[in-house]
Motif scaffolding. Structure first.
Motif, PDB file in Angstrom:
ATOM      1  N   GLN A  32     -37.567  12.611  14.311  1.00 13.58           N
ATOM      2  CA  GLN A  32     -36.463  13.555  14.138  1.00 13.58           C
ATOM      3  C   GLN A  32     -36.655  14.811  14.983  1.00 13.58           C
ATOM      4  O   GLN A  32     -35.716  15.299  15.621  1.00 13.58           O
ATOM      5  N   ARG A  33     -37.876  15.331  15.013  1.00 14.55           N
ATOM      6  CA  ARG A  33     -38.142  16.522  15.831  1.00 14.55           C
ATOM      7  C   ARG A  33     -37.941  16.236  17.310  1.00 14.55           C
ATOM      8  O   ARG A  33     -37.394  17.053  18.052  1.00 14.55           O
ATOM      9  N   SER A  34     -38.399  15.058  17.754  1.00 14.90           N
ATOM     10  CA  SER A  34     -38.235  14.681  19.155  1.00 14.90           C
ATOM     11  C   SER A  34     -36.757  14.566  19.518  1.00 14.90           C
ATOM     12  O   SER A  34     -36.313  15.048  20.575  1.00 14.90           O
ATOM     13  N   MET A  35     -35.971  13.950  18.630  1.00 12.56           N
ATOM     14  CA  MET A  35     -34.546  13.796  18.906  1.00 12.56           C
ATOM     15  C   MET A  35     -33.830  15.141  18.894  1.00 12.56           C
ATOM     16  O   MET A  35     -32.946  15.397  19.717  1.00 12.56           O
ATOM     17  N   GLU A  37     -35.048  17.979  19.713  1.00 10.73           N
ATOM     18  CA  GLU A  37     -35.375  18.652  20.981  1.00 10.73           C
ATOM     19  C   GLU A  37     -34.560  18.057  22.123  1.00 10.73           C
ATOM     20  O   GLU A  37     -34.039  18.787  22.981  1.00 10.73           O
ATOM     21  N   TYR A  38     -34.426  16.727  22.145  1.00  7.82           N
ATOM     22  CA  TYR A  38     -33.677  16.049  23.209  1.00  7.82           C
ATOM     23  C   TYR A  38     -32.221  16.504  23.215  1.00  7.82           C
ATOM     24  O   TYR A  38     -31.631  16.765  24.268  1.00  7.82           O
ATOM     25  N   PHE A  39     -31.622  16.589  22.029  1.00  8.44           N
ATOM     26  CA  PHE A  39     -30.206  16.928  21.924  1.00  8.44           C
ATOM     27  C   PHE A  39     -29.952  18.434  21.855  1.00  8.44           C
ATOM     28  O   PHE A  39     -28.796  18.869  21.901  1.00  8.44           O
ATOM     29  N   GLY A  40     -31.003  19.224  21.706  1.00  3.32           N
ATOM     30  CA  GLY A  40     -30.807  20.659  21.553  1.00  3.32           C
ATOM     31  C   GLY A  40     -30.173  21.008  20.216  1.00  3.32           C
ATOM     32  O   GLY A  40     -29.423  21.984  20.106  1.00  3.32           O
ATOM     33  N   ALA A  41     -30.468  20.227  19.184  1.00  2.00           N
ATOM     34  CA  ALA A  41     -29.905  20.486  17.848  1.00  2.00           C
ATOM     35  C   ALA A  41     -30.515  21.770  17.286  1.00  2.00           C
ATOM     36  O   ALA A  41     -31.716  22.019  17.444  1.00  2.00           O
ATOM     37  N   PRO A  42     -29.710  22.595  16.595  1.00  2.00           N
ATOM     38  CA  PRO A  42     -30.183  23.919  16.187  1.00  2.00           C
ATOM     39  C   PRO A  42     -30.952  23.944  14.872  1.00  2.00           C
ATOM     40  O   PRO A  42     -31.568  24.951  14.553  1.00  2.00           O
ATOM     41  N   TRP A  43     -30.958  22.852  14.098  1.00  2.00           N
ATOM     42  CA  TRP A  43     -31.543  22.897  12.770  1.00  2.00           C
ATOM     43  C   TRP A  43     -33.047  22.652  12.796  1.00  2.00           C
ATOM     44  O   TRP A  43     -33.575  22.006  13.700  1.00  2.00           O
ATOM     45  N   ARG A  44     -33.721  23.206  11.767  1.00  2.00           N
ATOM     46  CA  ARG A  44     -35.158  22.982  11.631  1.00  2.00           C
ATOM     47  C   ARG A  44     -35.444  21.701  10.864  1.00  2.00           C
ATOM     48  O   ARG A  44     -36.366  20.968  11.173  1.00  2.00           O
ATOM     49  N   HIS A  45     -34.637  21.444   9.827  1.00  2.00           N
ATOM     50  CA  HIS A  45     -34.740  20.229   9.035  1.00  2.00           C
ATOM     51  C   HIS A  45     -33.373  19.554   9.007  1.00  2.00           C
ATOM     52  O   HIS A  45     -32.350  20.239   8.926  1.00  2.00           O
ATOM     53  N   PRO A  46     -33.318  18.233   9.055  1.00  2.00           N
ATOM     54  CA  PRO A  46     -32.013  17.551   9.019  1.00  2.00           C
ATOM     55  C   PRO A  46     -31.219  17.951   7.783  1.00  2.00           C
ATOM     56  O   PRO A  46     -31.783  18.100   6.696  1.00  2.00           O
ATOM     57  N   GLY A 167     -38.817  10.066  25.506  1.00  2.00           N
ATOM     58  CA  GLY A 167     -39.915  10.973  25.806  1.00  2.00           C
ATOM     59  C   GLY A 167     -41.132  10.796  24.925  1.00  2.00           C
ATOM     60  O   GLY A 167     -42.194  11.360  25.224  1.00  2.00           O
ATOM     61  N   MET A 168     -41.023  10.022  23.859  1.00  2.00           N
ATOM     62  CA  MET A 168     -42.171   9.780  22.992  1.00  2.00           C
ATOM     63  C   MET A 168     -43.055   8.693  23.610  1.00  2.00           C
ATOM     64  O   MET A 168     -42.583   7.874  24.406  1.00  2.00           O
ATOM     65  N   ARG A 169     -44.301   8.682  23.257  1.00  2.00           N
ATOM     66  CA  ARG A 169     -45.245   7.717  23.822  1.00  2.00           C
ATOM     67  C   ARG A 169     -44.730   6.300  23.581  1.00  2.00           C
ATOM     68  O   ARG A 169     -44.468   5.889  22.451  1.00  2.00           O
ATOM     69  N   GLY A 170     -44.561   5.546  24.685  1.00  2.00           N
ATOM     70  CA  GLY A 170     -44.041   4.189  24.581  1.00  2.00           C
ATOM     71  C   GLY A 170     -42.628   4.129  24.036  1.00  2.00           C
ATOM     72  O   GLY A 170     -42.200   3.087  23.530  1.00  2.00           O
TER      73      GLY A 170
END
Length: 290
Positions: A32-35, A37-46, A167-170
Protein backbone atom coordinates in the motif's frame (compact mmCIF):
# COMPACT_ATOMS: atom_id res chain seq x y z
CA UNK A 1 -30.41 2.74 -2.47
CA UNK A 2 -28.54 5.20 -4.65
CA UNK A 3 -30.67 7.91 -6.24
CA UNK A 4 -29.10 7.58 -9.66
CA UNK A 5 -31.07 10.50 -11.04
CA UNK A 6 -29.36 12.92 -8.65
CA UNK A 7 -25.71 11.78 -8.50
CA UNK A 8 -23.33 13.52 -10.89
CA UNK A 9 -21.41 10.37 -11.84
CA UNK A 10 -20.89 6.68 -11.10
CA UNK A 11 -17.36 5.59 -10.27
CA UNK A 12 -17.16 1.94 -11.35
CA UNK A 13 -13.84 1.15 -9.67
CA UNK A 14 -12.91 1.84 -6.04
CA UNK A 15 -11.20 -0.34 -3.46
CA UNK A 16 -12.30 -1.30 0.05
CA UNK A 17 -9.41 -1.48 2.50
CA UNK A 18 -9.38 -2.82 6.04
CA UNK A 19 -8.79 -0.24 8.78
CA UNK A 20 -5.16 -0.14 9.90
CA UNK A 21 -4.43 -2.52 12.74
CA UNK A 22 -7.09 -5.02 11.69
CA UNK A 23 -4.75 -7.36 9.87
CA UNK A 24 -1.44 -9.01 10.62
CA UNK A 25 1.79 -7.56 9.23
CA UNK A 26 1.79 -9.85 6.21
CA UNK A 27 3.44 -7.37 3.83
CA UNK A 28 0.27 -5.69 2.60
CA UNK A 29 1.11 -2.39 4.28
CA UNK A 30 4.38 -2.23 2.33
CA UNK A 31 2.45 -2.76 -0.92
CA UNK A 32 0.00 0.00 0.00
CA UNK A 33 2.80 2.44 0.83
CA UNK A 34 4.58 1.64 -2.44
CA UNK A 35 1.39 2.19 -4.44
CA UNK A 36 0.58 5.44 -2.64
CA UNK A 37 4.05 6.73 -3.50
CA UNK A 38 3.64 5.65 -7.14
CA UNK A 39 0.29 7.41 -7.49
CA UNK A 40 1.13 10.40 -5.30
CA UNK A 41 -1.82 9.61 -3.01
CA UNK A 42 -2.06 12.12 -0.13
CA UNK A 43 -3.20 9.80 2.67
CA UNK A 44 -1.03 8.20 5.34
CA UNK A 45 -3.35 5.23 5.91
CA UNK A 46 -5.93 3.89 3.42
CA UNK A 47 -9.43 5.24 4.12
CA UNK A 48 -12.03 2.98 5.70
CA UNK A 49 -15.35 2.18 4.02
CA UNK A 50 -17.22 4.80 6.11
CA UNK A 51 -14.53 7.39 5.27
CA UNK A 52 -14.77 6.45 1.61
CA UNK A 53 -18.56 6.80 1.69
CA UNK A 54 -18.27 10.23 3.29
CA UNK A 55 -15.84 11.37 0.60
CA UNK A 56 -18.07 10.20 -2.24
CA UNK A 57 -21.20 11.59 -0.58
CA UNK A 58 -19.53 14.99 -0.28
CA UNK A 59 -18.80 14.95 -4.03
CA UNK A 60 -22.22 13.50 -4.98
CA UNK A 61 -20.64 10.55 -6.79
CA UNK A 62 -21.94 6.99 -6.50
CA UNK A 63 -19.31 4.26 -6.51
CA UNK A 64 -18.83 0.52 -7.01
CA UNK A 65 -16.62 -0.72 -4.17
CA UNK A 66 -14.87 -4.08 -3.74
CA UNK A 67 -12.06 -5.91 -1.93
CA UNK A 68 -9.55 -8.20 -3.69
CA UNK A 69 -9.25 -11.86 -2.67
CA UNK A 70 -5.60 -12.63 -3.42
CA UNK A 71 -4.63 -14.39 -0.20
CA UNK A 72 -3.70 -17.69 -1.90
CA UNK A 73 -1.19 -16.08 -4.26
CA UNK A 74 0.11 -13.22 -2.11
CA UNK A 75 -0.39 -14.32 1.48
CA UNK A 76 -2.32 -11.11 2.20
CA UNK A 77 -5.42 -11.90 4.23
CA UNK A 78 -8.50 -11.01 2.25
CA UNK A 79 -11.03 -8.46 3.41
CA UNK A 80 -14.03 -10.74 3.91
CA UNK A 81 -16.80 -10.20 1.34
CA UNK A 82 -19.52 -10.51 3.97
CA UNK A 83 -17.93 -7.90 6.21
CA UNK A 84 -17.54 -5.54 3.24
CA UNK A 85 -21.16 -6.10 2.17
CA UNK A 86 -22.43 -5.38 5.68
CA UNK A 87 -20.41 -2.15 5.94
CA UNK A 88 -21.47 -1.02 2.47
CA UNK A 89 -25.12 -1.69 3.34
CA UNK A 90 -24.90 1.10 5.91
CA UNK A 91 -23.92 3.47 3.09
CA UNK A 92 -26.19 2.19 0.34
CA UNK A 93 -27.16 5.75 -0.58
CA UNK A 94 -23.77 6.18 -2.25
CA UNK A 95 -21.91 2.81 -2.43
CA UNK A 96 -22.64 -0.25 -4.61
CA UNK A 97 -21.13 -3.54 -3.35
CA UNK A 98 -19.08 -5.87 -5.52
CA UNK A 99 -17.27 -8.93 -4.12
CA UNK A 100 -14.01 -10.71 -4.94
CA UNK A 101 -13.41 -14.46 -4.91
CA UNK A 102 -10.26 -16.33 -5.91
CA UNK A 103 -11.37 -18.57 -8.82
CA UNK A 104 -9.12 -21.32 -7.50
CA UNK A 105 -11.78 -21.89 -4.82
CA UNK A 106 -13.88 -23.68 -7.43
CA UNK A 107 -17.28 -24.89 -6.25
CA UNK A 108 -16.73 -23.34 -2.81
CA UNK A 109 -16.24 -19.94 -4.46
CA UNK A 110 -19.24 -20.50 -6.73
CA UNK A 111 -21.44 -21.19 -3.71
CA UNK A 112 -20.18 -18.03 -2.02
CA UNK A 113 -20.90 -15.98 -5.16
CA UNK A 114 -24.50 -17.18 -5.34
CA UNK A 115 -25.08 -16.51 -1.65
CA UNK A 116 -23.59 -13.01 -1.83
CA UNK A 117 -25.94 -12.05 -4.64
CA UNK A 118 -29.05 -13.77 -3.28
CA UNK A 119 -28.71 -12.73 0.36
CA UNK A 120 -26.26 -9.82 0.63
CA UNK A 121 -27.10 -7.47 -2.26
CA UNK A 122 -23.77 -7.93 -4.05
CA UNK A 123 -24.06 -6.45 -7.53
CA UNK A 124 -20.93 -7.80 -9.26
CA UNK A 125 -17.50 -9.37 -8.88
CA UNK A 126 -13.90 -8.15 -9.13
CA UNK A 127 -10.96 -10.23 -10.42
CA UNK A 128 -7.29 -9.23 -10.29
CA UNK A 129 -5.36 -11.77 -12.38
CA UNK A 130 -1.97 -10.20 -11.59
CA UNK A 131 -2.52 -10.39 -7.82
CA UNK A 132 -4.51 -13.63 -7.91
CA UNK A 133 -1.97 -15.36 -10.16
CA UNK A 134 -4.20 -16.84 -12.86
CA UNK A 135 -4.95 -16.50 -16.55
CA UNK A 136 -8.59 -15.41 -16.92
CA UNK A 137 -9.18 -18.08 -19.58
CA UNK A 138 -7.98 -20.91 -17.32
CA UNK A 139 -10.92 -23.31 -17.14
CA UNK A 140 -10.22 -23.63 -13.43
CA UNK A 141 -12.24 -20.40 -13.20
CA UNK A 142 -15.27 -21.72 -15.12
CA UNK A 143 -17.31 -22.90 -12.08
CA UNK A 144 -17.12 -19.40 -10.58
CA UNK A 145 -17.90 -17.71 -13.90
CA UNK A 146 -20.87 -20.04 -14.36
CA UNK A 147 -22.24 -19.00 -10.97
CA UNK A 148 -21.77 -15.31 -11.75
CA UNK A 149 -23.35 -15.71 -15.18
CA UNK A 150 -26.40 -17.32 -13.55
CA UNK A 151 -26.89 -14.21 -11.41
CA UNK A 152 -26.64 -11.83 -14.38
CA UNK A 153 -24.14 -9.66 -12.52
CA UNK A 154 -20.99 -8.12 -14.11
CA UNK A 155 -17.47 -9.48 -13.74
CA UNK A 156 -14.75 -6.82 -13.62
CA UNK A 157 -11.14 -7.80 -14.46
CA UNK A 158 -7.96 -5.86 -13.79
CA UNK A 159 -6.01 -5.51 -17.05
CA UNK A 160 -2.64 -4.07 -17.96
CA UNK A 161 0.05 -2.60 -15.73
CA UNK A 162 -1.31 0.09 -13.43
CA UNK A 163 1.33 0.42 -10.72
CA UNK A 164 0.54 -2.52 -8.44
CA UNK A 165 3.92 -3.71 -7.18
CA UNK A 166 5.74 -1.20 -9.42
CA UNK A 167 9.29 -0.54 -8.25
CA UNK A 168 9.19 -3.19 -5.54
CA UNK A 169 11.77 -5.97 -5.55
CA UNK A 170 10.72 -8.44 -8.25
CA UNK A 171 7.55 -6.41 -8.74
CA UNK A 172 6.42 -7.87 -5.41
CA UNK A 173 6.21 -11.25 -7.15
CA UNK A 174 3.40 -10.10 -9.47
CA UNK A 175 3.47 -11.25 -13.07
CA UNK A 176 2.08 -8.85 -15.66
CA UNK A 177 1.34 -11.60 -18.20
CA UNK A 178 -1.85 -12.62 -16.39
CA UNK A 179 -3.53 -9.29 -17.10
CA UNK A 180 -3.38 -9.22 -20.89
CA UNK A 181 -7.00 -8.37 -21.87
CA UNK A 182 -6.89 -10.74 -24.84
CA UNK A 183 -7.42 -13.66 -22.42
CA UNK A 184 -10.86 -12.21 -21.68
CA UNK A 185 -11.88 -12.87 -25.28
CA UNK A 186 -12.21 -16.58 -24.43
CA UNK A 187 -14.33 -15.73 -21.40
CA UNK A 188 -16.59 -13.50 -23.48
CA UNK A 189 -17.08 -16.29 -26.01
CA UNK A 190 -18.02 -18.93 -23.44
CA UNK A 191 -20.09 -16.57 -21.27
CA UNK A 192 -21.72 -14.28 -23.84
CA UNK A 193 -24.47 -13.11 -21.48
CA UNK A 194 -22.17 -12.21 -18.56
CA UNK A 195 -21.22 -8.51 -18.65
CA UNK A 196 -17.40 -8.23 -18.58
CA UNK A 197 -15.55 -5.04 -17.67
CA UNK A 198 -11.91 -4.62 -18.68
CA UNK A 199 -10.56 -2.38 -15.94
CA UNK A 200 -8.04 0.37 -16.73
CA UNK A 201 -6.35 1.57 -19.89
CA UNK A 202 -4.62 -1.73 -20.64
CA UNK A 203 -0.97 -0.69 -21.01
CA UNK A 204 0.85 -2.18 -22.89
CA UNK A 205 -2.09 -4.02 -24.51
CA UNK A 206 -4.43 -1.15 -25.32
CA UNK A 207 -5.19 -2.32 -28.86
CA UNK A 208 -6.07 -5.81 -27.61
CA UNK A 209 -8.54 -4.35 -25.11
CA UNK A 210 -10.19 -2.15 -27.72
CA UNK A 211 -10.43 -5.08 -30.14
CA UNK A 212 -12.11 -7.35 -27.59
CA UNK A 213 -14.55 -4.64 -26.47
CA UNK A 214 -15.45 -3.79 -30.05
CA UNK A 215 -15.87 -7.43 -31.10
CA UNK A 216 -17.79 -8.82 -28.12
CA UNK A 217 -21.14 -7.18 -27.24
CA UNK A 218 -20.85 -8.02 -23.53
CA UNK A 219 -17.41 -6.41 -22.97
CA UNK A 220 -16.94 -2.91 -21.53
CA UNK A 221 -13.90 -0.84 -20.48
CA UNK A 222 -13.52 1.18 -17.30
CA UNK A 223 -11.06 4.07 -17.41
CA UNK A 224 -9.68 3.80 -13.88
CA UNK A 225 -6.11 3.74 -12.67
CA UNK A 226 -4.85 6.45 -15.03
CA UNK A 227 -5.45 10.18 -15.13
CA UNK A 228 -7.29 11.05 -18.39
CA UNK A 229 -4.45 13.40 -19.27
CA UNK A 230 -2.30 10.32 -19.89
CA UNK A 231 -4.83 8.36 -21.98
CA UNK A 232 -3.41 7.21 -25.33
CA UNK A 233 -5.03 9.00 -28.30
CA UNK A 234 -6.34 5.70 -29.69
CA UNK A 235 -8.32 5.05 -26.52
CA UNK A 236 -9.88 8.52 -26.64
CA UNK A 237 -10.70 8.09 -30.34
CA UNK A 238 -12.55 4.81 -29.70
CA UNK A 239 -14.30 6.29 -26.65
CA UNK A 240 -15.59 9.11 -28.84
CA UNK A 241 -16.81 6.81 -31.61
CA UNK A 242 -17.13 3.01 -31.83
CA UNK A 243 -17.06 2.35 -28.08
CA UNK A 244 -18.89 5.41 -26.77
CA UNK A 245 -21.59 3.16 -25.26
CA UNK A 246 -19.05 0.87 -23.58
CA UNK A 247 -16.74 3.26 -21.71
CA UNK A 248 -17.12 3.73 -17.95
CA UNK A 249 -15.80 6.27 -15.48
CA UNK A 250 -13.56 4.75 -12.81
CA UNK A 251 -11.01 6.37 -10.52
CA UNK A 252 -9.15 3.57 -8.65
CA UNK A 253 -9.71 5.22 -5.25
CA UNK A 254 -7.95 5.49 -2.88
CA UNK A 255 -4.94 5.81 -5.19
CA UNK A 256 -6.69 8.36 -7.41
CA UNK A 257 -9.38 10.65 -5.97
CA UNK A 258 -12.51 10.87 -8.13
CA UNK A 259 -12.53 14.66 -8.17
CA UNK A 260 -8.93 14.66 -9.42
CA UNK A 261 -9.85 12.22 -12.20
CA UNK A 262 -12.91 14.26 -13.16
CA UNK A 263 -10.90 17.46 -13.29
CA UNK A 264 -8.49 15.85 -15.78
CA UNK A 265 -11.45 14.40 -17.70
CA UNK A 266 -12.90 17.90 -18.12
CA UNK A 267 -9.70 18.94 -19.88
CA UNK A 268 -9.33 15.83 -22.06
CA UNK A 269 -10.50 15.63 -25.67
CA UNK A 270 -13.81 13.84 -25.20
CA UNK A 271 -16.85 14.93 -27.18
CA UNK A 272 -19.58 16.75 -25.27
CA UNK A 273 -22.22 14.19 -26.22
CA UNK A 274 -19.98 11.33 -25.03
CA UNK A 275 -19.16 12.71 -21.58
CA UNK A 276 -22.52 11.90 -19.91
CA UNK A 277 -22.35 8.37 -21.34
CA UNK A 278 -18.96 7.74 -19.74
CA UNK A 279 -19.75 9.47 -16.46
CA UNK A 280 -23.09 7.84 -15.70
CA UNK A 281 -25.41 6.61 -18.44
CA UNK A 282 -23.38 3.58 -19.58
CA UNK A 283 -22.90 2.45 -15.98
CA UNK A 284 -26.63 2.78 -15.24
CA UNK A 285 -27.44 0.57 -18.19
CA UNK A 286 -24.78 -1.98 -17.21
CA UNK A 287 -26.02 -2.09 -13.61
CA UNK A 288 -29.61 -2.44 -14.78
CA UNK A 289 -30.86 0.79 -13.22
CA UNK A 290 -31.49 2.89 -16.32
Amino acid sequence: MVDFSSVRAIDMHIHAEEPCGCHADDGYDDLQRSMAEYFGAPWRHPPTIPETAAHYRAHNIAAVIFPVDAERETGYRRYDNYEVADLVAAHSDILIPFASIDPAKGKLGAREARDLVENHNVQGFKFHPTMQGFFPNDRMAWPLYEAIAETGKPALFHTGQTGVGSGMRGGNGMRLKYSNPLYLDDVAVDFPDMPIILAHPSFPWQEEALAVAQHKPNVYIDLSGWSPKYFPPLLVRYANTLLKDKMLFGSDWPMIAPEKWLDAFDKAEFRDEVRPLILKENAMRLLGVS
